[in-house]
Design an enzyme around this catalytic site. Structure first.
Site, PDB file in Angstrom:
ATOM      1  N   THR A   1     -14.797 -39.506   3.232  1.00 19.53           N
ATOM      2  CA  THR A   1     -13.642 -39.429   2.324  1.00 19.53           C
ATOM      3  C   THR A   1     -12.553 -40.435   2.726  1.00 19.53           C
ATOM      4  O   THR A   1     -11.926 -41.048   1.861  1.00 19.53           O
ATOM      5  CB  THR A   1     -13.114 -37.973   2.323  1.00 19.53           C
ATOM      6  OG1 THR A   1     -14.166 -37.145   1.836  1.00 19.53           O
ATOM      7  CG2 THR A   1     -11.895 -37.804   1.452  1.00 19.53           C
TER       8      THR A   1
ATOM      9  N   ARG B   1     -21.063 -40.609  17.367  1.00 24.40           N
ATOM     10  CA  ARG B   1     -22.228 -39.931  16.753  1.00 24.40           C
ATOM     11  C   ARG B   1     -22.698 -40.691  15.512  1.00 24.40           C
ATOM     12  O   ARG B   1     -23.890 -40.745  15.221  1.00 24.40           O
ATOM     13  CB  ARG B   1     -21.851 -38.493  16.376  1.00 24.40           C
ATOM     14  CG  ARG B   1     -21.734 -37.564  17.582  1.00 24.40           C
ATOM     15  CD  ARG B   1     -21.077 -36.241  17.196  1.00 24.40           C
ATOM     16  NE  ARG B   1     -21.840 -35.505  16.217  1.00 24.40           N
ATOM     17  CZ  ARG B   1     -21.289 -34.835  15.185  1.00 24.40           C
ATOM     18  NH1 ARG B   1     -19.982 -34.822  15.001  1.00 24.40           N
ATOM     19  NH2 ARG B   1     -22.055 -34.180  14.352  1.00 24.40           N
TER      20      ARG B   1
ATOM     21  N   ASP C   1      -7.843 -25.352   2.758  1.00 23.68           N
ATOM     22  CA  ASP C   1      -8.568 -26.630   2.665  1.00 23.68           C
ATOM     23  C   ASP C   1     -10.058 -26.370   2.470  1.00 23.68           C
ATOM     24  O   ASP C   1     -10.537 -25.247   2.569  1.00 23.68           O
ATOM     25  CB  ASP C   1      -8.340 -27.423   3.970  1.00 23.68           C
ATOM     26  CG  ASP C   1      -8.746 -28.883   3.858  1.00 23.68           C
ATOM     27  OD1 ASP C   1      -9.081 -29.338   2.744  1.00 23.68           O
ATOM     28  OD2 ASP C   1      -8.746 -29.566   4.900  1.00 23.68           O
ATOM     29  N   LYS C   2     -10.763 -27.471   2.177  1.00 20.48           N
ATOM     30  CA  LYS C   2     -12.221 -27.435   2.025  1.00 20.48           C
ATOM     31  C   LYS C   2     -12.781 -28.559   2.874  1.00 20.48           C
ATOM     32  O   LYS C   2     -12.121 -29.591   3.054  1.00 20.48           O
ATOM     33  CB  LYS C   2     -12.507 -27.657   0.541  1.00 20.48           C
ATOM     34  CG  LYS C   2     -13.861 -27.830  -0.007  1.00 20.48           C
ATOM     35  CD  LYS C   2     -14.712 -29.050   0.139  1.00 20.48           C
ATOM     36  CE  LYS C   2     -14.260 -30.435   0.033  1.00 20.48           C
ATOM     37  NZ  LYS C   2     -15.328 -31.460   0.108  1.00 20.48           N
ATOM     38  N   HIS C   3     -13.968 -28.372   3.415  1.00 19.89           N
ATOM     39  CA  HIS C   3     -14.610 -29.459   4.166  1.00 19.89           C
ATOM     40  C   HIS C   3     -16.102 -29.405   3.887  1.00 19.89           C
ATOM     41  O   HIS C   3     -16.669 -28.330   3.731  1.00 19.89           O
ATOM     42  CB  HIS C   3     -14.348 -29.306   5.669  1.00 19.89           C
ATOM     43  CG  HIS C   3     -14.558 -30.575   6.446  1.00 19.89           C
ATOM     44  ND1 HIS C   3     -13.550 -31.507   6.652  1.00 19.89           N
ATOM     45  CD2 HIS C   3     -15.649 -31.067   7.062  1.00 19.89           C
ATOM     46  CE1 HIS C   3     -14.034 -32.505   7.371  1.00 19.89           C
ATOM     47  NE2 HIS C   3     -15.309 -32.269   7.630  1.00 19.89           N
ATOM     48  N   SER C   4     -16.701 -30.577   3.824  1.00 18.14           N
ATOM     49  CA  SER C   4     -18.135 -30.654   3.554  1.00 18.14           C
ATOM     50  C   SER C   4     -18.858 -31.106   4.819  1.00 18.14           C
ATOM     51  O   SER C   4     -18.312 -31.870   5.622  1.00 18.14           O
ATOM     52  CB  SER C   4     -18.359 -31.666   2.430  1.00 18.14           C
ATOM     53  OG  SER C   4     -19.661 -32.203   2.489  1.00 18.14           O
TER      54      SER C   4
ATOM     55  N   SER D   1     -17.025 -30.263  15.492  1.00 23.38           N
ATOM     56  CA  SER D   1     -16.353 -31.405  14.870  1.00 23.38           C
ATOM     57  C   SER D   1     -15.490 -30.945  13.699  1.00 23.38           C
ATOM     58  O   SER D   1     -14.310 -31.282  13.592  1.00 23.38           O
ATOM     59  CB  SER D   1     -17.417 -32.407  14.401  1.00 23.38           C
ATOM     60  OG  SER D   1     -16.852 -33.379  13.577  1.00 23.38           O
TER      61      SER D   1
ATOM     62  N   LYS E   1     -10.915 -30.001  13.761  1.00 25.29           N
ATOM     63  CA  LYS E   1      -9.926 -30.640  12.865  1.00 25.29           C
ATOM     64  C   LYS E   1      -9.195 -29.589  12.036  1.00 25.29           C
ATOM     65  O   LYS E   1      -8.007 -29.691  11.783  1.00 25.29           O
ATOM     66  CB  LYS E   1     -10.625 -31.611  11.894  1.00 25.29           C
ATOM     67  CG  LYS E   1     -11.212 -32.834  12.545  1.00 25.29           C
ATOM     68  CD  LYS E   1     -11.714 -33.816  11.499  1.00 25.29           C
ATOM     69  CE  LYS E   1     -13.117 -33.556  11.015  1.00 25.29           C
ATOM     70  NZ  LYS E   1     -14.197 -34.088  11.831  1.00 25.29           N
ATOM     71  N   LYS E   2      -9.943 -28.602  11.577  1.00 24.02           N
ATOM     72  CA  LYS E   2      -9.361 -27.613  10.666  1.00 24.02           C
ATOM     73  C   LYS E   2      -8.433 -26.667  11.421  1.00 24.02           C
ATOM     74  O   LYS E   2      -7.407 -26.249  10.899  1.00 24.02           O
ATOM     75  CB  LYS E   2     -10.475 -26.844   9.941  1.00 24.02           C
ATOM     76  CG  LYS E   2     -11.361 -27.762   9.111  1.00 24.02           C
ATOM     77  CD  LYS E   2     -10.580 -28.498   8.020  1.00 24.02           C
ATOM     78  CE  LYS E   2     -11.166 -29.833   7.676  1.00 24.02           C
ATOM     79  NZ  LYS E   2     -10.441 -30.591   6.646  1.00 24.02           N
TER      80      LYS E   2
HETATM   81  N1  URA Z   1     -18.073 -33.530   8.984  1.00 19.12           N
HETATM   82  C1  URA Z   1     -17.417 -33.597  10.154  1.00 19.12           C
HETATM   83  O1  URA Z   1     -16.205 -33.669  10.185  1.00 19.12           O
HETATM   84  N2  URA Z   1     -18.143 -33.590  11.286  1.00 19.12           N
HETATM   85  C2  URA Z   1     -19.493 -33.509  11.308  1.00 19.12           C
HETATM   86  O2  URA Z   1     -20.077 -33.490  12.368  1.00 19.12           O
HETATM   87  C3  URA Z   1     -20.176 -33.434  10.068  1.00 19.12           C
HETATM   88  C4  URA Z   1     -19.440 -33.456   8.912  1.00 19.12           C
END
Ligand code: URA
Length: 439
Positions: A122, A170, A82-85, A185, A189-190
């Site tokens: 997203t 937040r 996966d990718k996350h930004s 954070s 999730k990942k």
């Molecule tokens: N994406 C996230 O899931 N959490 C953050 O704190 C910032 C970007």
């Protein structure tokens, strides 16, 4: 344990014990700690930070606050990656990257977030597709990842629920900009998603949570070290967020741009570089390719052949969206009643991209309060890139608003956020750095 003592420890610059962190995470997940105390602790962390050990403990505790997914029993034919930004404005990369990676043989279980601060989310963008279910049950999610190759969903109540609640708080309490909180954070999730490899897009610039290259590098290092501890192989790209990514910013408008990209109709150069760069890194991190140029070519071919577009259409249908979405997306995406250009004269020299994100919130496309419903139709399209000569023919952007009054306000906020002048500005490369991970 009294939660006020936990807040006090961090307020006074101390390190939280493992027990205090676990107490916090349990209280987030079961909602026994009220939002005002959560936000007080979040603010204390923003101000006084956390040690690496505290952030690592927070990450692991949040990852195991709900279900942790496993994929081995499905006997998938490709790697789970996966990718996350870290978040930006106009960042619609996931909608192109997930189907391209799937077309290249990856399985992408993408658990995304909602809007955070001035950045778009997203999950909110996916909900611009009528019927698209961002919270399917796990058997459905797993089946779509298996059959289609990718599934983009939101955080369900079962997956890292502690982060889900902390994230929402937040978003509206100015407590996003913290290296340990962002690390925990994202990685919680990942890790809960059971990935074999992850590619991180760490944004830097006026529209990012990390404004300087030094801060972005610090976040990248924190993510790589924490992921390594959890045995999650993670590579990082640091990419520019000093301007909107692509031509649009706003939920439905970004989905429309993603569709045009996948159909190979319009691939804005900077967006294309980021999508292909991140996706190629996914193939490398997942062990499918070793050479960057070959990996990039494979990703390009997935777009030009139409395979990525076909996979996106199948994913939308499998998650409850229209079966003809790719052919008829304009029939389904919400359209704002007021659409008009914003003009300026001279070279577009710089953008306070956070200001653009805030203008979208004011238009109704982002949240002021936890749980607020969004107007998915609003935002900006035809956004000029830095260095463009603006004149009566070439607008700065086109504003999409719910009313004349909103359009006027958004136009003012946009013009305030952009510097226009007579000198041609320097243009920065969109990929600043590629950092292969250590795990
Ligand atoms: N994406 C996230 O899931 N959490 C953050 O704190 C910032 C970007």
């Amino acid at each position: 344990m009294l939660f006020t003592d936990v807040i006090r420890t961090k307020r006074d610059g101390g390190a939280l014990s493992d027990e205090q962190i676990q107490f916090f995470v349990d209280g987030l997940a079961d909602e026994s700690i009220p939002a005002e105390q959560v936000s007080a602790l979040a603010m204390a962390v923003v101000l006084n930070s956390m040690t690496f050990d505290e952030a690592a403990k927070l990450t692991l505790a949040m990852a195991s606050s709900g279900t942790v997914l496993r994929w081995q029993d499905l006997q998938l034919k490709g790697p789970v990656v996966d990718k996350h930004s870290t978040g930006g404005v106009g960042d619609k990369v996931s909608f192109m990257l997930a189907p391209i990676a799937a077309a290249c043989g990856c399985h992408v279980p993408m658990i995304s977030g909602r809007g955070l601060g001035h950045t778009g989310g997203t999950t909110d963008k996916a909900e611009a597709i009528p019927g698209y279910n961002t919270a399917p049950d796990f058997p459905t999610f797993r089946q779509v990842v298996k059959d289609v190759g990718c599934a983009i969903i939101g955080q369900t109540a079962d997956l890292a629920p502690a982060d889900r609640r902390l994230y929402a708080i937040r978003d509206v309490t100015a407590t996003v900009e913290s290296v340990p909180l962002i690390t925990a954070s994202i990685l919680s999730k990942k890790i809960a998603a059971g990935l074999e490899a992850l590619v991180m897009d760490v944004k830097v610039g006026t529209g990012a949570f990390m404004k300087t290259p030094e801060r972005a590098r610090k976040l990248a290092e924190s993510i790589i070290a924490t992921a390594a501890m959890a045995e999650l192989k993670t590579h990082v790209l640091i990419t520019d967020m000093n301007e909107v990514l692509g031509r649009t910013a706003g939920n439905a408008l970004e989905i429309a741009e993603a569709v045009r990209y996948l159909q190979n109709d319009e691939r804005e150069a900077r967006l294309d570089t980021v999508v292909i760069g991140l996706c190629a890194e996914m193939l490398i991190a997942a062990g499918l390719e070793t050479d960057r140029a070959t990996a990039e070519q494979r990703c390009h071919d997935a777009v030009t052949s139409g395979r990525a577009a076909e996979i996106f259409g199948r994913m939308v249908a499998a998650l409850g969206g229209p079966t003809d979405f790719m052919e008829s997306s304009s029939k389904y995406l919400a359209v704002a009643p007021v659409v008009r250009p914003v003009h300026a004269a001279g070279y577009l020299r710089s953008i306070d991209t956070r200001g653009v994100g805030n203008a979208i919130i004011e238009l109704g496309g982002g949240r002021h309060r936890v749980g607020e419903a969004l107007d998915l139709s609003v935002g900006f399209s035809d956004f000029a890139s830095i260095g463009t000569m603006l004149d009566a023919e070439t607008p700065l952007a086109i504003v999409h608003a719910a009313s004349e009054g909103d359009a006027v306000q958004a136009e003012k906020l946009l013009l305030d956020a952009c510097e226009v002048g007579e000198d041609v500005p320097a243009v920065t490369p969109v990929i600043a750095e590629i950092i292969p991970g250590t795990a």
